[in-house]
Design a protein around this motif. Structure first.
Motif, mmCIF file in Angstrom:
data_model
loop_
_atom_site.group_PDB
_atom_site.id
_atom_site.type_symbol
_atom_site.label_atom_id
_atom_site.label_comp_id
_atom_site.label_asym_id
_atom_site.label_seq_id
_atom_site.Cartn_x
_atom_site.Cartn_y
_atom_site.Cartn_z
ATOM 1 N N ILE A 82 0.842 -1.204 0.000
ATOM 2 C CA ILE A 82 0.000 0.000 0.000
ATOM 3 C C ILE A 82 0.870 1.244 0.000
ATOM 4 N N ARG A 83 1.947 1.213 0.785
ATOM 5 C CA ARG A 83 2.859 2.375 0.807
ATOM 6 C C ARG A 83 3.469 2.600 -0.570
ATOM 7 N N ALA A 84 3.858 1.519 -1.229
ATOM 8 C CA ALA A 84 4.466 1.637 -2.557
ATOM 9 C C ALA A 84 3.459 2.216 -3.555
ATOM 10 N N LEU A 85 2.217 1.771 -3.453
ATOM 11 C CA LEU A 85 1.187 2.288 -4.354
ATOM 12 C C LEU A 85 0.942 3.776 -4.093
ATOM 13 N N GLN A 86 0.832 4.110 -2.818
ATOM 14 C CA GLN A 86 0.515 5.497 -2.459
ATOM 15 C C GLN A 86 1.650 6.443 -2.820
ATOM 16 N N ALA A 87 2.862 5.913 -2.802
ATOM 17 C CA ALA A 87 4.033 6.741 -3.118
ATOM 18 C C ALA A 87 4.033 7.191 -4.576
ATOM 19 N N CYS A 88 3.230 6.542 -5.403
ATOM 20 C CA CYS A 88 3.216 6.883 -6.833
ATOM 21 C C CYS A 88 2.615 8.256 -7.097
ATOM 22 N N SER A 89 1.629 8.644 -6.288
ATOM 23 C CA SER A 89 0.968 9.918 -6.567
ATOM 24 C C SER A 89 0.174 10.396 -5.367
ATOM 25 N N LYS A 90 0.264 11.665 -5.078
ATOM 26 C CA LYS A 90 -0.548 12.247 -4.006
ATOM 27 C C LYS A 90 -1.951 12.567 -4.489
ATOM 28 N N ARG A 91 -2.198 12.268 -5.754
ATOM 29 C CA ARG A 91 -3.543 12.479 -6.290
ATOM 30 C C ARG A 91 -4.462 11.309 -5.903
ATOM 31 N N ILE A 92 -3.890 10.210 -5.436
ATOM 32 C CA ILE A 92 -4.701 9.057 -5.035
ATOM 33 C C ILE A 92 -5.522 9.426 -3.807
ATOM 34 N N GLY A 93 -6.856 9.305 -3.961
ATOM 35 C CA GLY A 93 -7.748 9.621 -2.850
ATOM 36 C C GLY A 93 -8.415 8.379 -2.298
ATOM 37 N N GLY A 94 -8.364 7.281 -3.058
ATOM 38 C CA GLY A 94 -8.989 6.045 -2.600
ATOM 39 C C GLY A 94 -8.144 4.855 -2.995
ATOM 40 N N ILE A 95 -7.903 3.969 -2.035
ATOM 41 C CA ILE A 95 -7.151 2.741 -2.297
ATOM 42 C C ILE A 95 -8.027 1.569 -1.878
ATOM 43 N N ALA A 96 -8.202 0.618 -2.802
ATOM 44 C CA ALA A 96 -8.944 -0.603 -2.486
ATOM 45 C C ALA A 96 -7.976 -1.771 -2.519
ATOM 46 N N THR A 97 -8.193 -2.732 -1.631
ATOM 47 C CA THR A 97 -7.303 -3.890 -1.610
ATOM 48 C C THR A 97 -8.106 -5.185 -1.549
ATOM 49 N N PHE A 98 -7.499 -6.232 -2.097
ATOM 50 C CA PHE A 98 -8.001 -7.580 -1.934
ATOM 51 C C PHE A 98 -6.855 -8.421 -1.423
ATOM 52 N N PHE A 99 -7.113 -9.172 -0.348
ATOM 53 C CA PHE A 99 -6.103 -10.062 0.226
ATOM 54 C C PHE A 99 -6.675 -11.462 0.208
ATOM 55 N N GLY A 100 -6.074 -12.373 -0.554
ATOM 56 C CA GLY A 100 -6.509 -13.755 -0.596
ATOM 57 C C GLY A 100 -5.585 -14.602 0.263
ATOM 58 N N CYS A 101 -6.183 -15.383 1.164
ATOM 59 C CA CYS A 101 -5.362 -16.217 2.036
ATOM 60 C C CYS A 101 -5.874 -17.651 2.029
ATOM 61 N N ALA A 102 -5.042 -18.560 2.500
ATOM 62 C CA ALA A 102 -5.373 -19.976 2.464
ATOM 63 C C ALA A 102 -6.396 -20.318 3.542
ATOM 64 N N ARG A 103 -7.412 -21.083 3.152
ATOM 65 C CA ARG A 103 -8.427 -21.537 4.105
ATOM 66 C C ARG A 103 -8.060 -22.917 4.637
ATOM 67 N N ASP A 104 -8.588 -23.264 5.796
ATOM 68 C CA ASP A 104 -8.287 -24.576 6.386
ATOM 69 C C ASP A 104 -9.373 -25.615 6.065
ATOM 70 N N PHE A 105 -10.356 -25.221 5.264
ATOM 71 C CA PHE A 105 -11.479 -26.119 4.987
ATOM 72 C C PHE A 105 -11.972 -25.862 3.576
ATOM 73 N N SER A 106 -12.156 -26.928 2.805
ATOM 74 C CA SER A 106 -12.568 -26.751 1.421
ATOM 75 C C SER A 106 -13.304 -27.994 0.954
ATOM 76 N N ASP A 107 -14.485 -27.791 0.383
ATOM 77 C CA ASP A 107 -15.275 -28.914 -0.148
ATOM 78 C C ASP A 107 -15.418 -30.053 0.856
ATOM 79 N N GLY A 108 -15.685 -29.717 2.097
ATOM 80 C CA GLY A 108 -15.934 -30.727 3.119
ATOM 81 C C GLY A 108 -14.698 -31.389 3.709
ATOM 82 N N ARG A 109 -13.527 -30.878 3.382
ATOM 83 C CA ARG A 109 -12.300 -31.498 3.900
ATOM 84 C C ARG A 109 -11.417 -30.467 4.586
ATOM 85 N N GLU A 110 -10.671 -30.921 5.578
ATOM 86 C CA GLU A 110 -9.701 -30.046 6.241
ATOM 87 C C GLU A 110 -8.445 -29.955 5.381
ATOM 88 N N VAL A 111 -8.017 -28.738 5.161
ATOM 89 C CA VAL A 111 -6.849 -28.507 4.307
ATOM 90 C C VAL A 111 -5.650 -28.175 5.185
#
Lengths: 79, 141
Positions: free
Chosen positions: B18-47
């Motif tokens: 986020i800091r690297a993105l924001q450093a690109c321009s002070k014109r940025i007024g809104g930053i959206a993020t998506f963080f994908g992480c590993a789940r411990d359960f999938s399709d009925g099984r423990e992962v």
């Protein structure tokens, strides 16, 4: 020669990540795919996407150049 | 500063991205993020673990293309996309997307668009390890 690469589930089904196929004039992507499908039906049942030299290809009629690299892939699951 | 689009083994820092993105321009007024992480359960099984395989050169070029398309399509000022390829445990980071625009709407729309497109277009495959065995993941709609 044409290098054919596989990844993920397709490679696992193939038992290999790579095959060399002899090039012949007029060989197109679709023909190569069908040739390999006949030899590896289980693996190619998973294939829905192809790339040539690193670029996604949608036209199966495209002719393959000698020395090119083809990748047959299943649907992606990244992210 | 690290590249805006990366495939890597090592973990990443959301704050640094986020800091690297924001450093690109002070014109940025809104930053959206998506963080994908590993789940411990999938399709009925423990992962217990997820491993990745990628067609690296095409994956990186597609991610770079996604970034460029998103910037043009949504009028973004900047975007960053990072995807890990190492084996991960539940809770570990997998993917991070950050989009910056003058206003919130394009940033939010672009962020969702990028992750949706990434799942369709980037040649990365995920394999889940469970007590019942290991399985390549079938894409979710």
């Amino acid at each position: 020669m044409i290098e054919v690469l596989f990844f993920g589930p397709v490679a696992e089904c193939m038992g290999t990540g790579r095959l060399s196929v002899e090039h012949r004039p007029g060989l197109c992507l679709d023909t190569l795919r069908e040739d390999l499908r006949a030899r590896y039906p289980e693996a190619f049942a998973l294939v829905s996407i192809a790339a040539i030299d690193g670029a996604h290809v949608r036209d199966a009629a495209v002719e393959l150049a000698d020395g090119c690299e083809v990748v047959f892939m299943s649907k992606f699951s990244g992210g | 500063m690290s590249d805006a689009v990366r495939l890597q083994q090592e973990d990443f820092s959301q704050d640094e991205e986020i800091r690297a993105l924001q450093a690109c321009s002070k014109r940025i007024g809104g930053i959206a993020t998506f963080f994908g992480c590993a789940r411990d359960f999938s399709d009925g099984r423990e992962v217990s673990e997820i491993r990745f395989e990628a067609f690296n050169c095409m994956a990186l070029s597609e991610m770079q293309r996604l970034r460029s398309e998103a910037i043009e399509r949504f009028g973004l000022i900047e975007a960053r996309i990072v995807h890990r390829l190492s084996a991960v445990k539940p809770g570990d980071a997998i993917v991070f997307i950050a989009t910056g625009a003058e206003h919130r709407a394009p940033a939010l729309q672009a962020c969702q668009w990028i992750i949706d497109e990434l799942k369709e277009r980037v040649p990365i495959w995920k394999k889940e390890f469970t007590p019942q065995g290991e399985t390549w993941v079938t894409p979710h709609p």
